[in-house]
Design a protein around this motif. Sequence first.
Motif, short mmCIF file in Angstrom:
data_model
loop_
_atom_site.label_atom_id
_atom_site.label_comp_id
_atom_site.label_asym_id
_atom_site.label_seq_id
_atom_site.Cartn_x
_atom_site.Cartn_y
_atom_site.Cartn_z
N ILE A 139 -21.64 11.30 1.44
CA ILE A 139 -20.11 12.03 1.57
C ILE A 139 -20.09 12.49 3.00
O ILE A 139 -20.96 12.88 3.44
CB ILE A 139 -20.26 13.19 0.83
CG1 ILE A 139 -20.24 12.90 -0.78
CG2 ILE A 139 -18.66 13.88 0.84
CD1 ILE A 139 -20.40 14.10 -1.85
N ALA A 140 -18.95 12.22 3.68
CA ALA A 140 -18.46 12.58 4.76
C ALA A 140 -17.34 13.49 4.81
O ALA A 140 -16.30 12.99 4.22
CB ALA A 140 -18.19 11.39 5.77
N VAL A 141 -17.23 14.67 5.53
CA VAL A 141 -16.07 15.48 5.25
C VAL A 141 -15.53 15.53 6.78
O VAL A 141 -16.09 15.74 7.79
CB VAL A 141 -16.41 16.95 4.91
CG1 VAL A 141 -16.98 17.07 3.37
CG2 VAL A 141 -17.58 17.45 5.74
N TYR A 142 -13.92 15.74 6.95
CA TYR A 142 -13.37 15.67 8.10
C TYR A 142 -12.50 16.97 8.13
O TYR A 142 -12.12 17.20 7.20
CB TYR A 142 -12.41 14.40 8.28
CG TYR A 142 -13.25 13.05 8.37
CD1 TYR A 142 -13.12 12.64 9.66
CD2 TYR A 142 -13.79 12.20 7.57
CE1 TYR A 142 -13.94 11.37 10.12
CE2 TYR A 142 -14.42 11.25 7.84
CZ TYR A 142 -14.40 10.56 9.10
OH TYR A 142 -15.09 9.46 9.36
N LEU A 143 -12.34 17.29 9.44
CA LEU A 143 -11.30 18.70 9.69
C LEU A 143 -10.72 18.17 10.94
O LEU A 143 -11.28 17.69 12.01
CB LEU A 143 -12.41 19.95 9.89
CG LEU A 143 -11.77 21.11 9.37
CD1 LEU A 143 -11.06 21.22 8.10
CD2 LEU A 143 -12.33 22.25 9.77
N ASP A 144 -9.69 18.76 11.14
CA ASP A 144 -8.76 18.84 12.20
C ASP A 144 -9.25 19.81 13.50
O ASP A 144 -9.82 20.89 13.01
CB ASP A 144 -7.46 18.98 12.18
CG ASP A 144 -6.66 18.06 11.12
OD1 ASP A 144 -6.63 17.09 11.64
OD2 ASP A 144 -6.48 18.52 10.31
N VAL A 145 -9.41 19.15 14.73
CA VAL A 145 -9.96 19.99 15.92
C VAL A 145 -8.71 21.43 15.86
O VAL A 145 -9.11 22.15 16.75
CB VAL A 145 -9.85 19.43 17.11
CG1 VAL A 145 -8.56 18.88 17.70
CG2 VAL A 145 -10.65 20.00 18.08
N PHE A 146 -7.61 21.45 15.38
CA PHE A 146 -6.83 22.72 15.46
C PHE A 146 -6.92 23.38 14.35
O PHE A 146 -6.30 24.38 14.01
CB PHE A 146 -5.39 22.20 15.82
CG PHE A 146 -4.86 21.18 14.85
CD1 PHE A 146 -4.50 21.42 13.49
CD2 PHE A 146 -4.73 19.81 15.08
CE1 PHE A 146 -4.13 20.40 12.84
CE2 PHE A 146 -4.37 18.76 14.47
CZ PHE A 146 -3.91 19.20 13.00
N HIS A 147 -7.96 23.41 13.44
CA HIS A 147 -8.15 24.14 12.08
C HIS A 147 -9.15 25.24 12.62
O HIS A 147 -9.71 25.28 13.14
CB HIS A 147 -8.92 23.25 11.20
CG HIS A 147 -8.70 23.85 9.74
ND1 HIS A 147 -9.69 25.04 9.29
CD2 HIS A 147 -8.23 23.43 8.46
CE1 HIS A 147 -9.35 25.02 8.02
NE2 HIS A 147 -8.61 24.27 7.64
N LYS A 148 -8.56 26.34 11.81
CA LYS A 148 -9.14 27.52 12.18
C LYS A 148 -10.83 27.60 11.98
O LYS A 148 -11.49 28.40 12.55
CB LYS A 148 -8.47 28.52 11.66
CG LYS A 148 -7.84 29.93 12.34
CD LYS A 148 -7.42 31.11 11.61
CE LYS A 148 -6.76 32.03 12.50
NZ LYS A 148 -6.13 33.15 11.72
N ASP A 149 -11.14 26.71 11.10
CA ASP A 149 -12.56 26.97 10.60
C ASP A 149 -13.37 25.89 11.52
O ASP A 149 -14.54 25.60 11.17
CB ASP A 149 -12.70 26.50 9.16
CG ASP A 149 -12.32 27.61 8.42
OD1 ASP A 149 -12.22 29.02 8.85
OD2 ASP A 149 -12.06 27.51 7.09
N ILE A 150 -12.93 25.47 12.56
CA ILE A 150 -13.62 23.93 13.21
C ILE A 150 -14.88 24.60 13.85
O ILE A 150 -15.59 23.85 13.70
CB ILE A 150 -12.60 23.54 14.26
CG1 ILE A 150 -13.21 21.92 14.78
CG2 ILE A 150 -12.21 24.53 15.33
CD1 ILE A 150 -13.35 20.94 13.82
#
Length: 782
Positions: free
Chosen positions: A314-325
Amino acid sequence: MLTTNTIQTVLKPNNRSLAFDVERITRYGERIMASYPHLDRERWYRGVLGKLRHSAVQAADITQASIMTALELVTKEEPDWKFVAARSLLTKLYKEAALHRNYKAYPDEPYGDFNKLIKKLVDIGVYRADLLEAYTPEQIRDLGEAINPTCDETFDYIGLLTLAERYLATDFENRTMELPQERYMIIAMYLMHREPAERRVELAKEAYWAMSNLYMTAATPTMANAGKKVAGQLSSCFIDTVDDSLEGIFDSNTDIARLSKMGGGIGVYLGKVRARGSDIRGHKNTSSGVIPWIRQLNNTAVSVDQLGTRKGAIAVYLDVFHKDILSFLDLKLNNGDERMRAHDIFHGVSFPDLYLEAVEQREEWHLFCPHQVKKIMGWKDAKGRALGLEDFYDEKQGAGEFREKYAEAVANPDLPRITLPAIDIMKRIMKSQLETGTPYMFYKDAANRANPNKGHGMIYCSNLCTEIFQNQSATVIEHEELVDKDGETRIIITKTPGDFVVCNLNSIHLARAVRANVLERLVPIQVRMLDNVIDINNIEVLQAQHTNRRYRAIGLGTFGLHHLLALEGIAWESEEAVTFNDNLYEHINYLAVKSSMGLAQEKGSYSRFKGSEWENGRYFEDRDYTTGNRPGKFVTTEQWQELAEAVRVNGMRNGWLMAVAPNGSTSIIAGSTASIDPVYELLSYEEKTTYKIANPAPDLSEKTIWYYKTAFRLDQNWSIRMASARQRHIDQGQSFNLYVRPDIRAVDFLNLHLHAWKAGMKSTYYVRSQALTVEECESCSS
């Protein structure tokens, strides 16, 4: 004349015994080395006899001694011993199949009755009954006669061993039943079994031709499962988009578990889930953010393994502007708070152009909670649904909706944010990459600008191997109700299905297909095989099934690029290589588009063709296919113009066509270099339980060695330039690795990432360091 004073008796598997005859080994050696007269037979004979030290030996021991002796003789100077070892292994497989299927295996006719094999394995529940229902006994006999045992001689030892151990059908006692060419024919028959009856056999033979000559390989799930009565399915990877609700998060986890159980690799976009400290139903500072949900996915990956053989991927993705980055980037590090770690998960970051511009210019960057953005900024789509920053991208380089909305968010004093130097985030990313190989890099604006179906949706992230780029949206639970019917009470849950991405893969063996000049024949049958996977496959997660059939996306890929360049005498670090990539992948793309258009004429377009870039012609214009005075190495502007018009009139069968996967295990079977990667070493080793197998670069010789500069010695900027030339012709993406030395300077590492972004790449996969070992995605091996 060879002699031995030790061995007296050979024990056969059917309880017979024979007097040992050294001349039999001599004749056996002559047969398996007939194609390699330059190899020293005497060394091989001595090695075999030296391993047989008892008065009575099993026949299997002689075969094993033959294999091991040949493997010990493999060097960079004499790589052909790996084919001699393969011939010995073939002999072993032929004899085992003959014994278990009760026929005699002669050297010149090693295969048994194909009809009997299918009937037997259907009867015992190994093969699907569809094979006997779709084909008559006469047709199966005809297909059996089309099987060409000499194609087995194209395998080297590691390739044949991989095929035998992972893919060939066995009975429930794990005994050899199916032989290599029978596996290919069964795959061909199964993928064509729903084609019109009058063409079914012809198309099965064509698919067999493509696979048996190793001009292509099917993806690992298709190779392993096609025609078999097993729990696995035929698609390789999936991408889910998680809704920002408790129901959405847990529902997504259940879907991911079900797909993992079936052997799929999974990408998960979490950019819509609210950040840590955000409010829940008006209660402030109550959200725990994305990390606990990622840890839950990590547990799913470990506990719900793939068909009982390996943990889920499994790979998870998050945006670089998300507060939890920032906490997201620390997920896989080995130090710090273990409650904030997820070591069994892979992670990727989604980047807009604006962030990378901020890194270059050393500007500040702002992090926001997606829930707070939606609540405070009040952006809506045409249907009145709330939008966040993640729902926008820049339509042009340097201009577009994302940077406009980001500026609005930054200017709003009521919107909470974390502000820090953009370069600080990039430093954390590069630190994690050098330690763990990840996060993957997803360049969101480039991916969406090149999306041929941008009128129907948005691409938020990629998959586990960063080669799939398709429209995504979250599945939303609308309501639940109790229903009484026929005296029974039922709970009815109503969902609005999102775009749950599915990728169906196979790949061209460039070094064989290009040099054999068969692309025009090969690509149409590959596209048909992939398209048929969509109709045959039964995916448990219904929104994935729905998306698969709505867009009918396929991923035609390639492998063996470095192998081909070496055979062509083209240096990796050269303008010639960049131009070669540009021309070759344009040619492949032209053939893929033409093939899909032809299928649309025959079977109809995918349902979302209307309003796509295929229909309005922008797909062709944006890639400069139909405009300007192009040189047309393989395809002229006029040919592209004719094809664009044919697509407008006839439609496209498939919404997306090309994706270059990692091809780890299947490139090994085909005896070539993986995917678009440079060769790792001139002589690498595959480790088994008790020994190592030497694996020289394919077709290694005094001529090709000069063109096999190894991965860590290559200037990665040349690799990026070649990938950039290819990317224009690949409507999805490519599993592109960066190879760096552990002592790389931070500024040089940063510049590689900036180069990839500026060159129009949609993603980069692993950062591979000489001091780091990373796990491959088995599902995307095609």
